[in-house]
Motif scaffolding. Sequence first.
Motif, PDB file in Angstrom:
ATOM      1  N   MET A 128     -38.618 -35.268 -49.146  1.00  0.00           N
ATOM      2  CA  MET A 128     -39.391 -36.449 -49.537  1.00  0.00           C
ATOM      3  C   MET A 128     -39.279 -37.567 -48.505  1.00  0.00           C
ATOM      4  O   MET A 128     -39.445 -38.745 -48.820  1.00  0.00           O
ATOM      5  CB  MET A 128     -38.950 -36.935 -50.920  1.00  0.00           C
ATOM      6  N   GLY A 129     -39.039 -37.180 -47.246  1.00  0.00           N
ATOM      7  CA  GLY A 129     -38.913 -38.173 -46.188  1.00  0.00           C
ATOM      8  C   GLY A 129     -40.156 -39.027 -46.021  1.00  0.00           C
ATOM      9  O   GLY A 129     -40.065 -40.245 -45.782  1.00  0.00           O
ATOM     10  N   GLN A 130     -41.343 -38.420 -46.144  1.00  0.00           N
ATOM     11  CA  GLN A 130     -42.584 -39.185 -46.000  1.00  0.00           C
ATOM     12  C   GLN A 130     -42.751 -40.187 -47.142  1.00  0.00           C
ATOM     13  O   GLN A 130     -43.232 -41.297 -46.950  1.00  0.00           O
ATOM     14  CB  GLN A 130     -43.781 -38.242 -45.951  1.00  0.00           C
ATOM     15  N   MET A 135     -41.987 -46.092 -49.122  1.00  0.00           N
ATOM     16  CA  MET A 135     -41.198 -47.069 -49.873  1.00  0.00           C
ATOM     17  C   MET A 135     -40.499 -48.055 -48.943  1.00  0.00           C
ATOM     18  O   MET A 135     -40.464 -49.256 -49.218  1.00  0.00           O
ATOM     19  CB  MET A 135     -40.189 -46.365 -50.774  1.00  0.00           C
ATOM     20  N   LEU A 136     -39.956 -47.553 -47.856  1.00  0.00           N
ATOM     21  CA  LEU A 136     -39.302 -48.426 -46.886  1.00  0.00           C
ATOM     22  C   LEU A 136     -40.286 -49.456 -46.339  1.00  0.00           C
ATOM     23  O   LEU A 136     -39.962 -50.644 -46.215  1.00  0.00           O
ATOM     24  CB  LEU A 136     -38.715 -47.595 -45.742  1.00  0.00           C
ATOM     25  N   ASN A 137     -41.492 -48.994 -46.031  1.00  0.00           N
ATOM     26  CA  ASN A 137     -42.509 -49.894 -45.480  1.00  0.00           C
ATOM     27  C   ASN A 137     -42.957 -50.949 -46.487  1.00  0.00           C
ATOM     28  O   ASN A 137     -43.214 -52.101 -46.125  1.00  0.00           O
ATOM     29  CB  ASN A 137     -43.724 -49.099 -45.009  1.00  0.00           C
ATOM     30  N   VAL A 138     -43.063 -50.537 -47.737  1.00  0.00           N
ATOM     31  CA  VAL A 138     -43.635 -51.412 -48.757  1.00  0.00           C
ATOM     32  C   VAL A 138     -42.606 -52.354 -49.360  1.00  0.00           C
ATOM     33  O   VAL A 138     -42.859 -53.554 -49.533  1.00  0.00           O
ATOM     34  CB  VAL A 138     -44.313 -50.580 -49.864  1.00  0.00           C
ATOM     35  N   SER A 258     -49.267 -47.451 -50.531  1.00  0.00           N
ATOM     36  CA  SER A 258     -49.312 -47.850 -51.939  1.00  0.00           C
ATOM     37  C   SER A 258     -48.249 -47.065 -52.697  1.00  0.00           C
ATOM     38  O   SER A 258     -48.211 -45.834 -52.629  1.00  0.00           O
ATOM     39  CB  SER A 258     -50.695 -47.560 -52.528  1.00  0.00           C
ATOM     40  N   MET A 259     -47.402 -47.765 -53.428  1.00  0.00           N
ATOM     41  CA  MET A 259     -46.398 -47.073 -54.247  1.00  0.00           C
ATOM     42  C   MET A 259     -47.070 -46.267 -55.348  1.00  0.00           C
ATOM     43  O   MET A 259     -46.602 -45.186 -55.723  1.00  0.00           O
ATOM     44  CB  MET A 259     -45.424 -48.091 -54.840  1.00  0.00           C
TER      45      MET A 259
END
Length: 393
Positions: A128-130, A135-138, A258-259
């Motif tokens: 689930m790295g992508q 999530m890190l970006n958002v 987008s989460m």
Amino acid sequence: MKRRVNVIGVGMTKFAKPGASAEYYEMAKEAGQKALQDANIQYNEIEQVFAGYVYGDSTCGQRAAYELGLTGVPIVNVNNNCSTGSSALFLARQAIEGGLAECVLALGFEKMEKGALGAKFNDREPPMGQHAQVMLNVQGFNSAPPAAQMFGGAGREYRWKYGTKKETFGQIAVKARKHASNNPYALFGQVLSLDEIMASDNVFDPLTRFQCCPPTCGAGAVILCSDEFAKKHGISNPVYIAAQSMTTDYASSFQEQSMIKMVGYDMTKQAANQVYEAAGIGAEDVDVIELHDCFTANELLTYEALGLCPEGEAEKFIWDADNTYGGKYVTNPSGGLLSKGHPLGATGLAQCTELVWQLRGTADQRQVANARIALQHNLGLGGACVITMYRRD
């Protein structure tokens, strides 16, 4: 021509907390024997087995199925994260529909550990790295359980977009507990008020502890067969699969930052549309639904992805009580993952079991009146979404 696929046997165990369950193969044996008894057939009539689990060594499926018999049949182990049970069902359905077998068992089980889900292999790129990068970006990372951060972040994105009250998410958990109070198989049967839900420990905005599904142990089993097999065994008017679809992540899951999209909204929406088209039946015709409420935020999002209400109107849908008895749809009469529990490999088959009982009219105090069309939604991040429509004529 595709053949009709009938559900002739279902069974499940009462779900339990980690540390309080039997061994995984013992739970699988109980669920499998119940399904065989329900179908009124012997294990030697099963031609293939698809065994689903997430946490366990390779070939746990064989160890579990061997409790039912040693007949030498093919046993395929399935792992698709939280949608594992429905993925096993998907493969079993394909075998019957394609004429490769006449009678197939889908078996799912899980013996989980206490606490939040964690990685087992820390020496390689996580699958689930992508998703984690989105999530890190958002929103970055904090100390909350990763799954709660993902689904909570999706709920927060929705809340900011539409001005949704935090209590709206809590009301979903109130409904789940109320439904589960009538389910003897559920892990949590205690009814809770909205105040109690909201006062439980904060996990990740807008989620409190009682809005998160618990780690759970349990098993479920489903037996599918062809029309010819059903007729041969004197089975009349069985529940059958009207349509089924599995989708995986789309480019939008990662590119739109987008989460909501990252946790599977588009997977669900596309799978639902494929099922509605294949069955020739729209959302408005569905009577009862078991959907993947791992967190209250995901149930809210799924209402819209399945087309139960227009986008942006889930809050009204919830407060109008259109998600429960007396409303437009009864969602998760079993109590759902939030209250029935979520043993990953068994969840999809437990959902199927509940819906088959509903369509047979044997769901006791949970019975949805005159239920004839049922919809099942099972989601796994990483990702896969399986949606199945069931009918009984």
